[in-house]
Design an enzyme around this catalytic site. Sequence first.
Site, short mmCIF file in Angstrom:
data_model
loop_
_atom_site.label_atom_id
_atom_site.label_comp_id
_atom_site.label_asym_id
_atom_site.label_seq_id
_atom_site.Cartn_x
_atom_site.Cartn_y
_atom_site.Cartn_z
N HIS A 1 0.81 -1.22 0.00
CA HIS A 1 0.00 0.00 0.00
C HIS A 1 0.84 1.27 0.00
O HIS A 1 0.30 2.37 -0.09
CB HIS A 1 -0.93 0.00 1.22
CG HIS A 1 -2.27 0.62 0.95
ND1 HIS A 1 -2.54 1.34 -0.20
CD2 HIS A 1 -3.42 0.63 1.67
CE1 HIS A 1 -3.79 1.76 -0.17
NE2 HIS A 1 -4.35 1.35 0.96
N ASP B 1 -2.42 1.64 -4.66
CA ASP B 1 -3.68 1.98 -4.01
C ASP B 1 -4.79 1.07 -4.53
O ASP B 1 -4.58 0.25 -5.43
CB ASP B 1 -4.03 3.46 -4.22
CG ASP B 1 -4.06 3.84 -5.69
OD1 ASP B 1 -4.41 2.98 -6.52
OD2 ASP B 1 -3.74 5.00 -6.01
#
Length: 453
Positions: free
Chosen positions: A423, A427
Amino acid sequence: MSDFMLPDIGEGIVECEVVEWHVAEGDVIEEDQPVVEVMTDKALVEITAPEAGRVTRLYVKKGEIAKVHAPLFGYVAEGEPEKESDSQAGAETQDAPVETPDEAAAPQPSENQPSENLGPAARVPTRESRSPDGDADATEAPGRGPYGRIPAAPAVRRLLREHGLALEEVPGSGPQGRVLKEDVLGYLESHDVRQESDEERGGDEAVAAGLAPAGPVSGEVRIEPLRGVRAVMARRMVEAASTIPHFQYGEEIDVTALLALRERLKPLAAAEETRLTLMPFFMKAMALAVREAPVINARLNDDASEIHYLPSVNVGMAVDSRAGLLVPNVKGVERLSLLSVAAEVQRLTEAARAGRVSQEDLKGGTLSISNIGALGGTYAAPIINAPEVAIVAIGKTQWLPRFDAEDRVVKRAIMTVTWAGDHRIIDGGTIARFCNAWKGYLEAPETMLLHLT
């Protein structure tokens, strides 16, 4: 007589575990004959005989650790007269027989009495008679073996651990200060710390607590050292899970058409002596989908200040081998035909399951696939194989009812997948777009023909 030294296997490896001896002491060996299998941090390595001859000594037992540049086995080359090697002579003191009560009671020789006139118990080399340097006058620290270690059998060491004692605490009465079981029991009695056995203690405590009837408790804890590939996996999984923020994304894929296409292509692949599974389709579709989201095939530098976009898609696949979890990868999937990918998958799978995958095949992966569905799992939350930034867990395919375009209930082959992304650079929108592209190629596999080179 010669000693075979464990060679430098590379990758900074300084020790390895002996997994299996293919020969025994006294066996005749041929040049290049497999002699022993050792497990490194990366893979299983087979060591062969350097020349023809006869094995005289195995220095490291199965399950023990061998050191690089230390003797692994001794042998006499074909046509060479037998003579004791330096390593074997130095190891004699370590293999001295364990002293028994009868032997302990045997008369000891005086300084002027020749040892050849005495019984077997009196012929055990003393600490004064042998040293690592071969100096007869050299002496060693009391209670130490010829290499500065206190000798003790595994069962004795286990007994010490059960009572929370250190090996150095118990004076040894055996040869070279070897600590015997009798020494430990005597130490416990003299220090009034002898404890009840596991069966008595476990049963009495349970009865006292009113939790179980009195009676012996059977079985004991089995201890297995964490070594080799499993030790590396444990370390890397902890590192990845604790340093990479994982983003999970799940999806269902209708692979009905893909299964039908594979059935049609399987005989053609079999004619090329290649087994066609679904894995090559997954990999090829993944290499095409990377064009929609190149960051999926990237990695962060060490200080997480730069994103490096990689030129080749090297797809790794997790293989449950006898050595542990291995992840070999197919290099340059975007440049290979489906048949070539299938041949590589077959080669790597066979090598990994045998524990003989090469170091080159384990390095350089950019994406990973964990086909947990082959064992029956439906969903999983995979851990990223750092320094990669994404991994997918593929669940089992199930025939489930679905509505078609005319709202009729039909039977479809549905496969579940779960992506995990780093992350820090991936995304939700990015992994969703990538997964949609990958899903499109798998649900309509003929569309891949438009993009194959």
